[in-house]
Design a protein around this motif. Sequence first.
Motif, mmCIF file in Angstrom:
data_model
loop_
_atom_site.group_PDB
_atom_site.id
_atom_site.type_symbol
_atom_site.label_atom_id
_atom_site.label_comp_id
_atom_site.label_asym_id
_atom_site.label_seq_id
_atom_site.Cartn_x
_atom_site.Cartn_y
_atom_site.Cartn_z
ATOM 1 N N GLN A 110 0.831 -1.208 0.000
ATOM 2 C CA GLN A 110 0.000 0.000 0.000
ATOM 3 C C GLN A 110 0.867 1.261 0.000
ATOM 4 O O GLN A 110 0.545 2.250 -0.668
ATOM 5 C CB GLN A 110 -0.950 0.005 1.196
ATOM 6 N N ILE A 111 1.965 1.226 0.726
ATOM 7 C CA ILE A 111 2.896 2.361 0.731
ATOM 8 C C ILE A 111 3.473 2.574 -0.665
ATOM 9 O O ILE A 111 3.563 3.703 -1.149
ATOM 10 C CB ILE A 111 4.004 2.163 1.784
ATOM 11 N N LEU A 112 3.853 1.490 -1.334
ATOM 12 C CA LEU A 112 4.371 1.596 -2.701
ATOM 13 C C LEU A 112 3.327 2.172 -3.652
ATOM 14 O O LEU A 112 3.656 2.949 -4.561
ATOM 15 C CB LEU A 112 4.869 0.236 -3.194
ATOM 16 N N SER A 113 2.082 1.811 -3.432
ATOM 17 C CA SER A 113 0.996 2.352 -4.252
ATOM 18 C C SER A 113 0.894 3.868 -4.069
ATOM 19 O O SER A 113 0.717 4.612 -5.043
ATOM 20 C CB SER A 113 -0.316 1.679 -3.863
ATOM 21 N N ILE A 114 1.030 4.325 -2.846
ATOM 22 C CA ILE A 114 0.979 5.759 -2.556
ATOM 23 C C ILE A 114 2.152 6.480 -3.210
ATOM 24 O O ILE A 114 1.984 7.569 -3.774
ATOM 25 C CB ILE A 114 0.966 6.008 -1.036
ATOM 26 N N ILE A 115 3.322 5.886 -3.152
ATOM 27 C CA ILE A 115 4.491 6.491 -3.795
ATOM 28 C C ILE A 115 4.217 6.686 -5.289
ATOM 29 O O ILE A 115 4.526 7.736 -5.858
ATOM 30 C CB ILE A 115 5.751 5.649 -3.545
ATOM 31 N N GLY A 116 3.604 5.702 -5.920
ATOM 32 C CA GLY A 116 3.252 5.809 -7.337
ATOM 33 C C GLY A 116 2.283 6.953 -7.596
ATOM 34 O O GLY A 116 2.443 7.703 -8.562
ATOM 35 N N LEU A 117 1.286 7.095 -6.742
ATOM 36 C CA LEU A 117 0.323 8.186 -6.901
ATOM 37 C C LEU A 117 0.990 9.543 -6.715
ATOM 38 O O LEU A 117 0.691 10.495 -7.445
ATOM 39 C CB LEU A 117 -0.823 8.037 -5.900
ATOM 40 N N LEU A 118 1.888 9.646 -5.750
ATOM 41 C CA LEU A 118 2.595 10.912 -5.526
ATOM 42 C C LEU A 118 3.461 11.277 -6.722
ATOM 43 O O LEU A 118 3.528 12.445 -7.121
ATOM 44 C CB LEU A 118 3.442 10.835 -4.251
ATOM 45 N N LYS A 119 4.100 10.278 -7.315
ATOM 46 C CA LYS A 119 4.908 10.536 -8.508
ATOM 47 C C LYS A 119 4.029 11.032 -9.651
ATOM 48 O O LYS A 119 4.391 11.977 -10.363
ATOM 49 C CB LYS A 119 5.669 9.276 -8.927
ATOM 50 N N LYS A 120 2.863 10.419 -9.836
ATOM 51 C CA LYS A 120 1.950 10.856 -10.890
ATOM 52 C C LYS A 120 1.472 12.287 -10.645
ATOM 53 O O LYS A 120 1.377 13.088 -11.573
ATOM 54 C CB LYS A 120 0.744 9.917 -10.976
ATOM 55 N N ALA A 121 1.153 12.608 -9.390
ATOM 56 C CA ALA A 121 0.715 13.968 -9.055
ATOM 57 C C ALA A 121 1.827 14.965 -9.345
ATOM 58 O O ALA A 121 1.586 16.037 -9.920
ATOM 59 C CB ALA A 121 0.295 14.045 -7.582
ATOM 60 N N ASN A 122 3.051 14.617 -8.975
ATOM 61 C CA ASN A 122 4.188 15.499 -9.216
ATOM 62 C C ASN A 122 4.395 15.718 -10.708
ATOM 63 O O ASN A 122 4.602 16.848 -11.160
ATOM 64 C CB ASN A 122 5.449 14.920 -8.565
ATOM 65 N N LEU A 123 4.325 14.660 -11.479
ATOM 66 C CA LEU A 123 4.506 14.787 -12.928
ATOM 67 C C LEU A 123 3.404 15.640 -13.550
ATOM 68 O O LEU A 123 3.657 16.405 -14.483
ATOM 69 C CB LEU A 123 4.561 13.411 -13.584
ATOM 70 N N SER A 124 2.204 15.531 -13.051
ATOM 71 C CA SER A 124 1.102 16.342 -13.554
ATOM 72 C C SER A 124 1.357 17.827 -13.298
ATOM 73 O O SER A 124 1.142 18.672 -14.172
ATOM 74 C CB SER A 124 -0.210 15.905 -12.908
ATOM 75 N N ILE A 125 1.828 18.140 -12.106
ATOM 76 C CA ILE A 125 2.155 19.527 -11.760
ATOM 77 C C ILE A 125 3.299 20.031 -12.635
ATOM 78 O O ILE A 125 3.239 21.138 -13.189
ATOM 79 C CB ILE A 125 2.517 19.651 -10.267
ATOM 80 N N LEU A 126 4.343 19.229 -12.782
ATOM 81 C CA LEU A 126 5.486 19.638 -13.603
ATOM 82 C C LEU A 126 5.101 19.792 -15.066
ATOM 83 O O LEU A 126 5.558 20.721 -15.749
ATOM 84 C CB LEU A 126 6.636 18.645 -13.456
ATOM 85 N N ASP A 127 4.272 18.899 -15.569
ATOM 86 C CA ASP A 127 3.802 18.987 -16.946
ATOM 87 C C ASP A 127 3.093 20.313 -17.178
ATOM 88 O O ASP A 127 3.357 21.016 -18.163
ATOM 89 C CB ASP A 127 2.868 17.808 -17.247
ATOM 90 N N GLN A 128 2.197 20.654 -16.279
ATOM 91 C CA GLN A 128 1.461 21.912 -16.403
ATOM 92 C C GLN A 128 2.408 23.101 -16.299
ATOM 93 O O GLN A 128 2.267 24.081 -17.032
ATOM 94 C CB GLN A 128 0.374 21.995 -15.332
ATOM 95 N N HIS A 129 3.372 23.028 -15.403
ATOM 96 C CA HIS A 129 4.342 24.120 -15.221
ATOM 97 C C HIS A 129 5.150 24.345 -16.501
ATOM 98 O O HIS A 129 5.329 25.483 -16.942
ATOM 99 C CB HIS A 129 5.280 23.796 -14.046
ATOM 100 N N ILE A 130 5.602 23.259 -17.105
ATOM 101 C CA ILE A 130 6.389 23.373 -18.335
ATOM 102 C C ILE A 130 5.529 23.965 -19.456
ATOM 103 O O ILE A 130 5.985 24.840 -20.201
ATOM 104 C CB ILE A 130 6.970 22.004 -18.744
ATOM 105 N N LYS A 131 4.292 23.499 -19.568
ATOM 106 C CA LYS A 131 3.420 23.968 -20.648
ATOM 107 C C LYS A 131 2.921 25.396 -20.456
ATOM 108 O O LYS A 131 2.431 26.007 -21.409
ATOM 109 C CB LYS A 131 2.225 23.020 -20.786
ATOM 110 N N SER A 132 3.033 25.917 -19.244
ATOM 111 C CA SER A 132 2.559 27.286 -19.023
ATOM 112 C C SER A 132 3.709 28.213 -18.619
ATOM 113 O O SER A 132 4.178 29.001 -19.435
ATOM 114 C CB SER A 132 1.435 27.312 -17.988
#
Length: 87
Positions: free
Chosen positions: A38-60
């Motif tokens: 379950q902890i590993l699953s959370i780490i995966g979700l946090l990575k996805k959230a971070n990438l989403s934020i970075l993606d938006q930052h780069i595009k804007s």
Amino acid sequence: MNEGKKKALNLLKTTKGQVEGIIKMIEDDRYCVDISKQILSIIGLLKKANLSILDQHIKSCVKDAILEGHGDEKIEEIINVIDKYVK
């Protein structure tokens, strides 16, 4: 709020619920390997959230800074984040 931030927010809310579930699992003295999964699953979700934020930052923000002729600082910021991400 833009799409990238909305996606990250939803992922973080999901993560929050999973953290609460893991706390309960530990309190209930559940099997360690199940907790670890379950902890590993959370780490995966946090990575996805971070990438989403970075993606938006780069595009804007980064895109706008480059178009305005002062993108070097924003590019350096992204490189520093990526450096931390891969360590």
